[in-house]
Design a protein around this motif. Sequence first.
Motif, PDB file in Angstrom:
ATOM      1  N   VAL A 268      44.934  37.956  34.102  1.00 11.45           N
ATOM      2  CA  VAL A 268      44.434  39.318  34.310  1.00 11.45           C
ATOM      3  C   VAL A 268      45.455  40.208  35.005  1.00 11.45           C
ATOM      4  CG1 VAL A 268      42.043  38.532  34.410  1.00 11.45           C
ATOM      5  CG2 VAL A 268      43.359  38.734  36.529  1.00 11.45           C
ATOM      6  N   HIS A 269      46.560  39.609  35.471  1.00 15.73           N
ATOM      7  CA  HIS A 269      47.512  40.380  36.264  1.00 15.73           C
ATOM      8  C   HIS A 269      48.212  41.459  35.444  1.00 15.73           C
ATOM      9  CE1 HIS A 269      50.804  41.233  39.101  1.00 15.73           C
ATOM     10  NE2 HIS A 269      50.002  40.721  40.011  1.00 15.73           N
ATOM     11  N   GLY A 270      48.290  41.261  34.133  1.00 18.37           N
ATOM     12  CA  GLY A 270      48.983  42.235  33.302  1.00 18.37           C
ATOM     13  C   GLY A 270      48.161  43.433  32.893  1.00 18.37           C
ATOM     14  N   VAL A 271      46.883  43.480  33.302  1.00 15.33           N
ATOM     15  CA  VAL A 271      46.036  44.627  32.956  1.00 15.33           C
ATOM     16  C   VAL A 271      46.587  45.877  33.639  1.00 15.33           C
ATOM     17  CG1 VAL A 271      43.720  45.615  33.095  1.00 15.33           C
ATOM     18  CG2 VAL A 271      44.011  43.159  32.689  1.00 15.33           C
ATOM     19  N   PRO A 272      46.872  46.939  32.896  1.00 20.45           N
ATOM     20  CA  PRO A 272      47.451  48.150  33.481  1.00 20.45           C
ATOM     21  C   PRO A 272      46.593  48.723  34.606  1.00 20.45           C
ATOM     22  CG  PRO A 272      47.541  48.246  31.084  1.00 20.45           C
ATOM     23  CD  PRO A 272      46.700  47.054  31.427  1.00 20.45           C
ATOM     24  N   ALA A 273      47.232  49.070  35.686  1.00 20.43           N
ATOM     25  CA  ALA A 273      46.631  49.742  36.840  1.00 20.43           C
ATOM     26  C   ALA A 273      45.684  48.852  37.640  1.00 20.43           C
ATOM     27  CB  ALA A 273      45.892  51.018  36.420  1.00 20.43           C
ATOM     28  N   LEU A 274      45.010  47.907  36.991  1.00 18.18           N
ATOM     29  CA  LEU A 274      44.004  47.099  37.676  1.00 18.18           C
ATOM     30  C   LEU A 274      44.419  45.645  37.852  1.00 18.18           C
ATOM     31  CD1 LEU A 274      40.759  48.403  35.911  1.00 18.18           C
ATOM     32  CD2 LEU A 274      41.617  49.036  38.173  1.00 18.18           C
ATOM     33  N   GLY A 275      45.601  45.288  37.367  1.00 15.26           N
ATOM     34  CA  GLY A 275      46.016  43.892  37.361  1.00 15.26           C
ATOM     35  C   GLY A 275      45.988  43.246  38.731  1.00 15.26           C
ATOM     36  N   GLY A 276      46.558  43.916  39.733  1.00 18.02           N
ATOM     37  CA  GLY A 276      46.603  43.351  41.079  1.00 18.02           C
ATOM     38  C   GLY A 276      45.217  43.148  41.668  1.00 18.02           C
ATOM     39  N   LEU A 278      42.347  42.856  39.989  1.00 20.73           N
ATOM     40  CA  LEU A 278      41.635  41.817  39.236  1.00 20.73           C
ATOM     41  C   LEU A 278      42.117  40.423  39.633  1.00 20.73           C
ATOM     42  CD1 LEU A 278      41.487  43.413  35.657  1.00 20.73           C
ATOM     43  CD2 LEU A 278      39.623  43.187  37.312  1.00 20.73           C
ATOM     44  N   ALA A 279      43.422  40.275  39.833  1.00 23.77           N
ATOM     45  CA  ALA A 279      43.954  38.976  40.255  1.00 23.77           C
ATOM     46  C   ALA A 279      43.384  38.578  41.615  1.00 23.77           C
ATOM     47  CB  ALA A 279      45.482  39.030  40.309  1.00 23.77           C
ATOM     48  N   TRP A 280      43.322  39.565  42.543  1.00 27.37           N
ATOM     49  CA  TRP A 280      42.735  39.286  43.862  1.00 27.37           C
ATOM     50  C   TRP A 280      41.265  38.899  43.733  1.00 27.37           C
ATOM     51  CZ3 TRP A 280      38.731  41.518  46.647  1.00 27.37           C
ATOM     52  CH2 TRP A 280      38.634  41.135  47.993  1.00 27.37           C
ATOM     53  N   LEU A 281      40.519  39.591  42.879  1.00 27.72           N
ATOM     54  CA  LEU A 281      39.107  39.280  42.687  1.00 27.72           C
ATOM     55  C   LEU A 281      38.914  37.880  42.112  1.00 27.72           C
ATOM     56  CD1 LEU A 281      37.712  42.672  41.289  1.00 27.72           C
ATOM     57  CD2 LEU A 281      37.229  41.637  43.514  1.00 27.72           C
ATOM     58  N   VAL A 282      39.772  37.503  41.168  1.00 27.81           N
ATOM     59  CA  VAL A 282      39.688  36.160  40.584  1.00 27.81           C
ATOM     60  C   VAL A 282      39.896  35.101  41.662  1.00 27.81           C
ATOM     61  CG1 VAL A 282      40.887  34.526  39.073  1.00 27.81           C
ATOM     62  CG2 VAL A 282      40.315  36.802  38.235  1.00 27.81           C
ATOM     63  N   ASN A 283      40.925  35.278  42.473  1.00 29.22           N
ATOM     64  CA  ASN A 283      41.208  34.317  43.540  1.00 29.22           C
ATOM     65  C   ASN A 283      40.069  34.265  44.551  1.00 29.22           C
ATOM     66  OD1 ASN A 283      42.355  33.452  46.276  1.00 29.22           O
ATOM     67  ND2 ASN A 283      44.034  32.942  44.915  1.00 29.22           N
ATOM     68  N   THR A 284      39.553  35.446  44.917  1.00 27.22           N
ATOM     69  CA  THR A 284      38.469  35.510  45.896  1.00 27.22           C
ATOM     70  C   THR A 284      37.201  34.857  45.365  1.00 27.22           C
ATOM     71  OG1 THR A 284      39.361  37.566  46.824  1.00 27.22           O
ATOM     72  CG2 THR A 284      37.045  37.086  47.257  1.00 27.22           C
ATOM     73  N   LEU A 285      36.847  35.153  44.105  1.00 23.02           N
ATOM     74  CA  LEU A 285      35.649  34.575  43.515  1.00 23.02           C
ATOM     75  C   LEU A 285      35.780  33.058  43.392  1.00 23.02           C
ATOM     76  CD1 LEU A 285      32.889  34.978  42.220  1.00 23.02           C
ATOM     77  CD2 LEU A 285      34.038  35.360  40.024  1.00 23.02           C
ATOM     78  N   ALA A 286      36.937  32.592  42.948  1.00 22.63           N
ATOM     79  CA  ALA A 286      37.153  31.152  42.821  1.00 22.63           C
ATOM     80  C   ALA A 286      37.058  30.467  44.176  1.00 22.63           C
ATOM     81  CB  ALA A 286      38.519  30.885  42.185  1.00 22.63           C
ATOM     82  N   SER A 287      37.648  31.077  45.194  1.00 21.12           N
ATOM     83  CA  SER A 287      37.581  30.513  46.549  1.00 21.12           C
ATOM     84  C   SER A 287      36.143  30.459  47.043  1.00 21.12           C
ATOM     85  CB  SER A 287      38.436  31.349  47.509  1.00 21.12           C
ATOM     86  OG  SER A 287      39.795  31.339  47.131  1.00 21.12           O
ATOM     87  N   ALA A 288      35.374  31.531  46.774  1.00 20.21           N
ATOM     88  CA  ALA A 288      33.973  31.566  47.201  1.00 20.21           C
ATOM     89  C   ALA A 288      33.140  30.501  46.498  1.00 20.21           C
ATOM     90  CB  ALA A 288      33.390  32.954  46.950  1.00 20.21           C
ATOM     91  N   VAL A 289      33.405  30.282  45.205  1.00 16.39           N
ATOM     92  CA  VAL A 289      32.675  29.252  44.458  1.00 16.39           C
ATOM     93  C   VAL A 289      32.982  27.870  45.029  1.00 16.39           C
ATOM     94  CG1 VAL A 289      32.471  28.097  42.221  1.00 16.39           C
ATOM     95  CG2 VAL A 289      32.470  30.596  42.347  1.00 16.39           C
ATOM     96  N   ILE A 290      34.258  27.626  45.301  1.00 18.96           N
ATOM     97  CA  ILE A 290      34.641  26.347  45.923  1.00 18.96           C
ATOM     98  C   ILE A 290      33.940  26.190  47.266  1.00 18.96           C
ATOM     99  CG2 ILE A 290      36.565  25.093  46.974  1.00 18.96           C
ATOM    100  CD1 ILE A 290      38.363  26.358  44.790  1.00 18.96           C
ATOM    101  N   GLY A 291      33.940  27.262  48.058  1.00 18.55           N
ATOM    102  CA  GLY A 291      33.264  27.214  49.352  1.00 18.55           C
ATOM    103  C   GLY A 291      31.779  26.948  49.213  1.00 18.55           C
TER     104      GLY A 291
END
Length: 315
Positions: A268-276, A278-291
Motif C-alpha cells: 500500500v506504500h505506493g498509493v499516491p498521497a496516502l501511501g505513508g 496506509l502503511a502506518w495503518l496496516v502496521n498499527t492494525l496488524a499490531s493490534a490484532v496480534i495484541g
Amino acid sequence: MSGGLAALLDDVAAMAKLAAASVDDVGAAAGRASAKAAGVVVDDTAVTPRYVHGFTADRELPMIKKIALGSLRNKLLIILPAILLLSQFLPWALTPILMVGGVYLCFEGVEKIYEKVSGHHPEEEDQPAVVQGADQEKLMVKGAIRTDFILSAEIMVISLNEVADEGLLSRAVILIVVGIAITLLVYGVVGLIVKMDDVGLHLSGRESGSARKVGTLLVQGMPKLLALLSAVGMAAMLWVGGHILLVGTNDLGWHGPYGLVHAAEEAVHGVPALGGVLAWLVNTLASAVIGLVVGAVVVAVLHVLPKRQKTVSQH
C-alpha cells in the motif's frame, strides 16, 4: 604574564565551546530519541486519565502528581540503570524482557474489554471512587504506576536504540533528559485534560456570552472525551503490546509475522498521497490484532478457563 593569561583565556574559551557543543549534541540526540518514542508517549497520555475517573475534583491533580513522580522513579531509578547495564553487558536480554512487558500490555487491554463485554467487574469498581475512599485512590495510583512502568520501559528502550552508538555516559545523560522531558510532557497534558471541566465551570459563570458557551461545551464534552480516551487507552495497550511482540519475534529470528506485515505495508506504500498513512495503518492494525490474540489467550488462561472449571466442579 599577559601571554600566559591570554593562553589561559583561549583554553577556557575552547573548553566552553566544547561544552556547548556537547550540550547541543545531547539535545539533538535527546530530540531524536524522543521523536522515535512519540507513539508510545501518545499511548501513555491516553491511558492515564482513566485512573482518576470517578474521583472528586480536589483529588485529581494530587493523584496525577503521585503517578508522575512514580513514573519518574520508574524511568530514572529502575529502568535507566537496568537498560544501561543490560545494553553494556547483556544486550541480547533487552528484547525478551521487553516482550514480557508487551504480553502484559496485551493482557491488560483485553482484560478491560472482557470486563466490559462480560459485565464481570471487581466489586470495588461498582462503587464511585469517592465512596471507596483513600484505599481505592492508593490502589488506582499503584495500578497507573504499574502500567506506566511497561510504557516507560518501551519509551526508554526505543530511546536507547536511537543512541546506542554513544558512549555509556552520553547514553545515560541523554536518557535522563528524555525521561524527564517526556514525563513532564505526558503528565502536564494529562493534568490539563482532567481539569478542563473545572475550567469550563469557571467560564460558564462569566458574564460574557461567548465565555459561557465555551464553558458549557467544555463541561458537557469532557466526560465524553475522557470516555473516548479510556477507549483509546485500551486500544493503545493492544497496539503497543502487539507491536513489541511483532518486532521482538523478528529480532529473535522468527521473521514470518514481521515479514507478512512488512509485505502488506509495501503493497500500500505506493498509493499516491496516502501511501505513508496506509502503511502506518496496516502496521498499527496488524499490531493490534496480534495484541488482541495474545491478550485473549492470557485472559482465557487466567479468567475464563478457571471460571468454567469452577462451574463444572459445582455441578
